[in-house]
Write a protein that holds these residues in place. Sequence first.
Motif, short mmCIF file in Angstrom:
data_model
loop_
_atom_site.label_atom_id
_atom_site.label_comp_id
_atom_site.label_asym_id
_atom_site.label_seq_id
_atom_site.Cartn_x
_atom_site.Cartn_y
_atom_site.Cartn_z
N VAL A 1 8.24 1.75 0.39
CA VAL A 1 8.00 2.02 -1.02
C VAL A 1 9.31 2.10 -1.79
N GLU B 1 3.52 3.10 -6.99
CA GLU B 1 3.92 2.05 -6.04
C GLU B 1 3.09 2.12 -4.77
N VAL B 2 2.80 3.32 -4.28
CA VAL B 2 1.93 3.44 -3.10
C VAL B 2 0.56 2.84 -3.41
N THR C 1 6.22 5.68 2.36
CA THR C 1 6.96 6.59 1.48
C THR C 1 7.18 7.96 2.12
#
Length: 363
Positions: free
Chosen positions: A280, A296-297, A314
């Motif tokens: 990530v 983003e995840v 992440t």
Amino acid sequence: MSDGAVLHVKGRVLVGPEDVRDELWVVGGRVSYDRPARARDIRTVEGWALPGLVDAHCHVGLGAEGPVDAATAEKQALTDREAGTLLIRDAGSPSDTRWVDDREDLPKIIRAGRHIARTRRYIRNFAWEIEPDDLVAYVAQEARRGDGWVKLVGDWIDRDLGDLAPCWPREAVEAAIAEAHRLGARVTAHCFAENSLRDLVEAGIDCIEHATGLTEDLIPLFAERGVAIVPTLVNIATFPHLAAGGESRYPHWSAHMRRLHECRYDTVRGAYDAGISVYVGTDAGGSLAHGLVAAEVAELVAAGIPAVDAVSATSWGARAWLGRPGLEEGAPADVVVYEGDPRADVRVLAAPRRVVLNGIVVE
């Protein structure tokens, strides 16, 4: 918390994807799984706990016009902290942010020094702009100034061609990457296009940022060489806007950027399915806002990566890749606590219940 105070995190502690415990204790700023025999003051936090999140492509100290002042950099770091990002791989910054290391209340930063770009082939005021004969020297300089990483600009628009093109000859990157490795640093590169990738990977690069040009014929090479990617999909979402802005002057570049955007999810899923490590990164800084790690995840999940692996990208996996501890016994207590299980629904990452940095509840 006061001196001698103990933090008790209870509920479900996600030490790893399958290693789930009922509680942890924070004593002297560090993780313990043994209840302390003596404590004057115990504060309890309940929920689902993860190691502090990682943004593996972030820029603290960088704004749209280049370097920013310390007050602005502090706000950037605090915004990331509020989002649960407690470890940042700063993928290039023209600012000196070493002062952050003295602040117990700010995320930990792993720096890649300043971007290294070809002359007039990158965003103004961001990078060292040099020619190939100087690449080895500048890579050595940034390897010594960074924290184990160096950042190259692998491709950018060539205004004479009107499209994306590689920035460096093969022999230059081979020598530069070898020098970085000799100095104990890993190398990553900004790459949008397809034709910049093979030379960099065969030259021994460790990671590619964005990797929108990763094609079916290149995927086996990445997998064989163990080259990771950080797709920065929240940044790739801006490609249509960028393409529209350049349409009249660079129509081939604009069309190329749109194609790369259209394929972005297939590209990331193809890499994941082939066993390429995906991490990530938001590309915060420059023109993109900080604090987007949860978004983003969610983008990785939209691309087809299973939720547990997107969370790992992440947390556990990202920390291991960067050589930093998670929630092991004795590790610094960098913990984010959520209402629910992020492995079941990554959307919970957008709303941390509590953020614990160096053993102190900061949010």
